[in-house]
Design a protein around this motif. Sequence first.
Motif, PDB file in Angstrom:
ATOM      1  N   GLY A  75      -3.325 -10.055   8.465  1.00 20.25           N
ATOM      2  CA  GLY A  75      -2.714  -9.703   7.193  1.00 20.25           C
ATOM      3  C   GLY A  75      -3.745  -9.072   6.282  1.00 20.25           C
ATOM      4  O   GLY A  75      -4.803  -9.654   6.049  1.00 20.25           O
ATOM      5  N   ASN A  94      -4.174  -8.096   2.642  1.00 20.96           N
ATOM      6  CA  ASN A  94      -3.587  -8.334   1.323  1.00 20.96           C
ATOM      7  C   ASN A  94      -2.145  -8.810   1.444  1.00 20.96           C
ATOM      8  O   ASN A  94      -1.307  -8.577   0.580  1.00 20.96           O
ATOM      9  N   ALA A  95      -1.815  -9.441   2.576  1.00 26.11           N
ATOM     10  CA  ALA A  95      -0.450  -9.907   2.845  1.00 26.11           C
ATOM     11  C   ALA A  95      -0.525 -11.001   3.890  1.00 26.11           C
ATOM     12  O   ALA A  95      -1.568 -11.221   4.518  1.00 26.11           O
ATOM     13  N   SER A  96       0.606 -11.701   4.089  1.00 26.55           N
ATOM     14  CA  SER A  96       0.667 -12.780   5.070  1.00 26.55           C
ATOM     15  C   SER A  96       1.393 -12.306   6.323  1.00 26.55           C
ATOM     16  O   SER A  96       2.553 -11.886   6.253  1.00 26.55           O
ATOM     17  N   ASP A 126       3.061 -12.921  10.139  1.00 24.37           N
ATOM     18  CA  ASP A 126       3.795 -14.005  10.783  1.00 24.37           C
ATOM     19  C   ASP A 126       4.060 -13.638  12.236  1.00 24.37           C
ATOM     20  O   ASP A 126       3.591 -12.612  12.720  1.00 24.37           O
ATOM     21  N   ARG A 165      -2.714 -12.554  14.742  1.00 24.64           N
ATOM     22  CA  ARG A 165      -2.119 -12.059  13.509  1.00 24.64           C
ATOM     23  C   ARG A 165      -3.211 -11.425  12.657  1.00 24.64           C
ATOM     24  O   ARG A 165      -4.377 -11.788  12.750  1.00 24.64           O
TER      25      ARG A 165
END
Length: 389
Positions: free
Chosen positions: A123, A125-127, A129, A121
């Motif tokens: 990200g 500046n984001a998560s 999934d 994975r």
Amino acid sequence: MSDTPLLGLPLLAAAQAQKHVTHNEALLRLDALIHLSVISRGLAQAPAAADGDRYLVAASPTGAWAGQQGALALAQGGGWVFVGPRKGWRLWVEDEARLLAFDGAQWREPFIISDLAGLQRLGVNASADDTNRLAVASAATLFSHQGSDHRFKLNKNAAGDTGSLIYQTNWSGRAEMGLTGSDDFRINVSGDGAQWKTALVVDRASGAVSLPNTPPVVAPAGVLYAQSLAAQGPGFAADTYLAGSNIAIPVGRLKAGTRYVLSFDAAKTAAGTAGAILTLRLGATGSLGDAALAALTFPVQTAVADDGRFSLEVTFRSAGAAAVVQAVAALTHSLSATGLANVAGPVRRATSAAFDATLAAAQIGVSVNGGAAAAWTVSLVQARLENLA
């Protein structure tokens, strides 16, 4: 064994004298190596230092650091202690704000982009999934060329799968473009993110474009054209079918209000004085053998050379098996009362008798009779049939 295998800490020996010396040396070594951070890795010569200062020795060291390239230099008791790194050690370089890791041969930056292959994975500046394994939160995202071209590729597994780009509002889909469920390119839209409709399809084989949800466009009033740009004549001393005047009538397209419009230029010599006649014809041959619907006779000519333009407008007042047309013809010529007519700008009108306009393969056209001894040259013949059903 006199040292520990990993950090190289000195061990106390049985019955050793001055055990505190060995113990303190081990503590100093731990103090230097745990949570490892160095001031710099760019020096090849020992600087003035205070106890506790740590450096990673650069290439080709000299002086007190000679021969210690790549070692950790620990300032202790006014001198230097050197420790060779072990695989897996991590090191913070203070003057560069970089984190390094030792792979057994060299210090590396473990978190630079070139080393991120195989990430599960990511990200920015984001998560991320398990569905969105790459997530970016940003005002813009730039993918640029490296030298010349740049292609953004979306690869799907099979024809029935989907490879697409979705546009959303507040996480709800509103438009989608790509290969959605087939190998034809599609643009789909949605009002609620649940129900989707296909707006455009480009066939993968032919390139043909279709608009599945766009109502069929009602064709505007059709217009058909004919013309002849070549000079015709000298002639027209007898009735002659005018090349470029005939237009094939599409089956079932005539209606009340359909118009046939013709214009042509004519130049006469001094010969010929009879009144010119334009005859509207309809039939299957585009020749003098077609039926005459209406004849429009102009005023007599005079024995003077002249040139002018004839125009004819024919309107179908009704169509079908009992069609009727109304014709209006006009002449504009250079001479006011001589030449092509003995009056200026004559206009003629005629209305046909009823005729069958349902004739198969019918053509509408005009024949021109310049009268006995006429020597006309006709050019720029242009005709159109408009306002078809």
